[in-house]
Write an enzyme that holds these catalytic residues in place. Structure first.
Site, PDB file in Angstrom:
ATOM      1  N   ASP A 132      19.613   7.121   2.733  1.00 44.79           N
ATOM      2  CA  ASP A 132      19.799   6.595   3.913  1.00 44.79           C
ATOM      3  C   ASP A 132      19.273   7.136   5.180  1.00 44.79           C
ATOM      4  O   ASP A 132      19.414   6.436   6.145  1.00 44.79           O
ATOM      5  CB  ASP A 132      21.509   6.605   3.918  1.00 44.79           C
ATOM      6  CG  ASP A 132      22.115   5.775   3.177  1.00 44.79           C
ATOM      7  OD1 ASP A 132      21.711   4.591   3.088  1.00 44.79           O
ATOM      8  OD2 ASP A 132      23.204   6.174   2.464  1.00 44.79           O
ATOM      9  N   HIS A 134      23.673  15.226  -0.986  1.00 46.22           N
ATOM     10  CA  HIS A 134      23.786  14.186  -2.025  1.00 46.22           C
ATOM     11  C   HIS A 134      24.568  15.078  -3.464  1.00 46.22           C
ATOM     12  O   HIS A 134      24.255  16.090  -3.510  1.00 46.22           O
ATOM     13  CB  HIS A 134      22.580  13.426  -2.881  1.00 46.22           C
ATOM     14  CG  HIS A 134      22.911  12.259  -3.319  1.00 46.22           C
ATOM     15  ND1 HIS A 134      23.285  12.245  -4.644  1.00 46.22           N
ATOM     16  CD2 HIS A 134      23.020  11.057  -3.033  1.00 46.22           C
ATOM     17  CE1 HIS A 134      23.284  11.061  -4.897  1.00 46.22           C
ATOM     18  NE2 HIS A 134      23.251  10.465  -4.055  1.00 46.22           N
TER      19      HIS A 134
HETATM   20  N1  ACO Z   1      25.579  18.410   6.496  1.00 42.16           N
HETATM   21  C1  ACO Z   1      25.913  19.482   6.656  1.00 42.16           C
HETATM   22  N2  ACO Z   1      26.387  20.320   5.525  1.00 42.16           N
HETATM   23  C2  ACO Z   1      26.661  19.532   4.616  1.00 42.16           C
HETATM   24  C3  ACO Z   1      25.937  18.055   4.565  1.00 42.16           C
HETATM   25  C4  ACO Z   1      25.781  17.762   5.562  1.00 42.16           C
HETATM   26  N3  ACO Z   1      25.142  16.376   5.569  1.00 42.16           N
HETATM   27  N4  ACO Z   1      26.388  17.670   3.241  1.00 42.16           N
HETATM   28  C5  ACO Z   1      26.946  18.562   2.490  1.00 42.16           C
HETATM   29  N5  ACO Z   1      27.041  19.836   3.221  1.00 42.16           N
HETATM   30  C6  ACO Z   1      27.659  21.243   2.998  1.00 42.16           C
HETATM   31  C7  ACO Z   1      29.062  21.175   2.636  1.00 42.16           C
HETATM   32  O1  ACO Z   1      29.797  21.280   4.062  1.00 42.16           O
HETATM   33  C8  ACO Z   1      29.226  22.024   1.694  1.00 42.16           C
HETATM   34  O2  ACO Z   1      29.225  23.588   2.484  1.00 42.16           O
HETATM   35  P1  ACO Z   1      30.154  24.674   1.891  1.00 42.16           P
HETATM   36  O3  ACO Z   1      29.705  24.990   0.470  1.00 42.16           O
HETATM   37  O4  ACO Z   1      29.702  25.777   2.752  1.00 42.16           O
HETATM   38  O5  ACO Z   1      31.534  24.007   1.859  1.00 42.16           O
HETATM   39  C9  ACO Z   1      28.073  21.942   0.664  1.00 42.16           C
HETATM   40  O6  ACO Z   1      27.090  21.424   1.443  1.00 42.16           O
HETATM   41  C10 ACO Z   1      28.495  20.927  -0.423  1.00 42.16           C
HETATM   42  O7  ACO Z   1      28.750  19.639   0.276  1.00 42.16           O
HETATM   43  P2  ACO Z   1      29.869  18.907  -0.426  1.00 42.16           P
HETATM   44  O8  ACO Z   1      30.875  18.078   0.618  1.00 42.16           O
HETATM   45  O9  ACO Z   1      30.827  19.472  -1.486  1.00 42.16           O
HETATM   46  O10 ACO Z   1      28.992  17.771  -1.346  1.00 42.16           O
HETATM   47  P3  ACO Z   1      29.649  16.480  -1.706  1.00 42.16           P
HETATM   48  O11 ACO Z   1      28.802  16.279  -3.245  1.00 42.16           O
HETATM   49  O12 ACO Z   1      30.999  16.435  -2.005  1.00 42.16           O
HETATM   50  O13 ACO Z   1      29.169  15.539  -0.770  1.00 42.16           O
HETATM   51  C11 ACO Z   1      27.750  13.771   0.599  1.00 42.16           C
HETATM   52  C12 ACO Z   1      27.891  14.586  -0.739  1.00 42.16           C
HETATM   53  C13 ACO Z   1      29.152  12.967   0.659  1.00 42.16           C
HETATM   54  C14 ACO Z   1      26.741  13.026   0.301  1.00 42.16           C
HETATM   55  C15 ACO Z   1      27.665  14.795   1.704  1.00 42.16           C
HETATM   56  O14 ACO Z   1      26.381  15.459   1.344  1.00 42.16           O
HETATM   57  C16 ACO Z   1      27.575  14.408   3.011  1.00 42.16           C
HETATM   58  O15 ACO Z   1      28.651  14.079   3.556  1.00 42.16           O
HETATM   59  N6  ACO Z   1      26.380  13.744   3.423  1.00 42.16           N
HETATM   60  C17 ACO Z   1      26.345  13.223   4.808  1.00 42.16           C
HETATM   61  C18 ACO Z   1      26.824  11.606   4.630  1.00 42.16           C
HETATM   62  C19 ACO Z   1      25.723  10.824   3.762  1.00 42.16           C
HETATM   63  O16 ACO Z   1      24.461  11.028   4.200  1.00 42.16           O
HETATM   64  N7  ACO Z   1      26.221  10.332   2.876  1.00 42.16           N
HETATM   65  C20 ACO Z   1      25.215   9.303   2.061  1.00 42.16           C
HETATM   66  C21 ACO Z   1      25.137   9.585   0.726  1.00 42.16           C
HETATM   67  S1  ACO Z   1      23.899   8.958  -0.399  1.00 42.16           S
HETATM   68  C22 ACO Z   1      24.777   7.255  -0.608  1.00 42.16           C
HETATM   69  O17 ACO Z   1      25.684   7.161  -0.761  1.00 42.16           O
HETATM   70  C23 ACO Z   1      23.870   6.205  -0.862  1.00 42.16           C
END
Ligand code: ACO
Length: 433
Positions: A367, A310
């Site tokens: 979720d 998140h």
């Molecule tokens: N699985 C694996 N790795 C992940 C995940 C994941 N679900 N989420 C984040 N990471 C990693 C990224 O690859 C990144 O790694 P790095 O630092 O080595 O490059 C690090 O964690 C930070 O992630 P970001 O993408 O920079 O985080 P951001 O805040 O931009 O994205 C998000 C947040 C979109 C929710 C992301 O965690 C994701 O894609 N999760 C899966 C989709 C999801 O569950 N979405 C629902 C969110 S809740 C809502 O909207 C109600």
């Protein structure tokens, strides 16, 4: 809304000059630097793709402390609201700023009942959609269409505003259920004033003239909870979309339709559907959870663990904990043993003990468990994000109203760092190589 305190001045030094920037503090001690004059004074802009560190407004609606896993609507803890309130009470709280008295709640319920029907002509729209149209596509189009069926959009008095808000809150549930009925080819079911908001929704979804539908209070309670969990989450992608569209002066229905489209994406509200798809894949393909965790960690693989991570929460999402309990309650009541729940629990445990997830503070988000609950209630996967939409609507409305009354409101218009070609001379088409 409380005035924001000015608590000091920060300084930015650049190119031999010093630029003073006011430091402000909100009611929960979070601080920000006011850079509004920076470009005018220095020609510098703030570069922040994804707005991860940009405060776009002041807001008195929802407080999230992502480091400590705290979520409050109008000051009330999400745990208290989810345990003690119905969704409609929480909707009232978000929109009006205070929990309703019994009288206020009765009046609000009457308003919602009175406006729960949609114009009969709107029902014709449903019939012209292709059979497999996604309900989010239908819903966003229907919501913006409300502006032509109910064109009193100026809402200058409180009464007119209540009417516009009540209409939308009530009709969205009817539109959502109709989009489902249309997709399964069953006759539309009308709302009835004998049922509560959530009961009505379930009845409109599942009643058919050939099989009476028994409303289960455990499912009603669980759905109330899930809607409450989704009701607001400050400046997330869809709420920011509502505010951005609203900032141009667009009407409430248009702004909310933009929010619905933003919520549809798999990185936002579409994640609950993506979680079930992921769990089903693991189940069907017999993939071990270890393999999925390894794939999620592999930077050459675009796969991410859906329902994990998140932007704001760097600890367990408080909503995920409540959703997990609600999920277990519904499955127990219905006597369902869903293998996807076992897989979800195993996957969570595996990820939470893995250094990749620990180092990046990746925990289950709201979720992760909601889809399993909705599935157990017989709600099809393509309706999951629609349920999220019904839940998030009061939050979006509250933000649109707040924006409308905010003296700082200007049309939303971010800047950019241009990285394209410099000036080029025009070449007539016959001379282009
Ligand atoms: N699985 C694996 N790795 C992940 C995940 C994941 N679900 N989420 C984040 N990471 C990693 C990224 O690859 C990144 O790694 P790095 O630092 O080595 O490059 C690090 O964690 C930070 O992630 P970001 O993408 O920079 O985080 P951001 O805040 O931009 O994205 C998000 C947040 C979109 C929710 C992301 O965690 C994701 O894609 N999760 C899966 C989709 C999801 O569950 N979405 C629902 C969110 S809740 C809502 O909207 C109600």
């Amino acid at each position: 809304m409380e005035e924001i305190k000015k608590i000091g001045t920060a300084e930015l030094k650049y190119d031999g000059k010093t630029y003073p920037l006011e430091v402000m503090e909100g009611t929960e001690a979070e601080r920000g630097i006011d850079i509004r004059a920076l470009r005018k004074d220095s020609r510098l802009i703030a570069f922040d793709p994804g707005y991860g560190n940009t405060g776009s407004c002041r807001s008195a609606i929802t407080f999230v402390d992502g480091e400590n896993g705290i979520l409050r609507y109008r000051g009330y803890a999400i745990e208290d609201l989810a345990t003690n309130c119905t969704f409609i009470e929480v909707a009232y709280l978000l929109v009006h700023g205070a929990l309703p008295t019994q009288n206020q709640l009765s009046k609000f319920s009457r308003l919602l009942n009175r406006h729960s029907l949609i114009h009969e002509d709107m029902r014709n729209f449903f019939r012209t959609y292709p059979e497999h149209a996604h309900p989010m596509a239908i819903l966003s189009a229907m919501v913006v269409s409300l502006s032509s069926f109910y064109p009193e959009l100026d809402a200058s008095s409180d009464e007119e505003l209540d009417l516009m808000v009540g209409r939308l809150l009530s009709k969205i549930r009817t539109l959502a259920a109709l989009s489902y009925k249309q997709s399964v080819g069953e006759p539309h079911v009308y709302p009835t004033s004998k049922l509560t908001y959530v009961e009505n929704f379930l009845n409109m979804m599942f009643y058919t003239p050939v099989a009476n539908y028994e409303i289960d209070p455990v499912q009603v309670r669980a759905l109330n909870k899930l809607l409450i969990l989704h009701a607001d989450h400050e400046q997330n992608c869809s709420t920011s979309a509502v505010r951005l569209v609203g900032s141009s002066g667009a009407n409430l229905y248009a702004a909310i339709a933009a929010g619905i489209c933003a919520l549809w994406g798999p990185l936002h509200g579409g994640a609950n559907q993506a979680v079930i798809e992921m769990l089903e894949y693991i189940h069907k393909e017999g993939e071990g959870v270890e393999k999925m965790v390894e794939r999620a960690k592999d930077k050459n693989d675009p796969f991410r663990l859906m329902g994990f991570g998140h932007r704001v929460y760097k600890t367990y999402d408080p909503r995920a904990r409540i959703a997990k309990n609600a999920c277990e309650e519904v499955l127990n009541k219905l006597g369902i043993k869903d293998p996807l729940l076992d897989i979800a629990v195993e996957l969570e445990e595996k990820a939470l003990n893995d250094s990749y997830f620990k180092d990046r503070n990746l925990y289950p988000n709201v979720d992760y468990y909601t889809g399993i609950t909705l599935r157990a209630m017989g709600i099809p996967m393509n309706m999951f994000t629609v349920i999220f939409t019904i839940g998030r609507l009061p939050g979006w409305i509250a933000h649109w109203l707040e924006l409308r009354d905010d003296p700082d409101n200007r049309i939303g218009r971010p800047r950019q760092i241009y990285s394209g070609p410099n000036h080029r001379d025009y070449v007539p088409i016959e001379q282009r190589g």
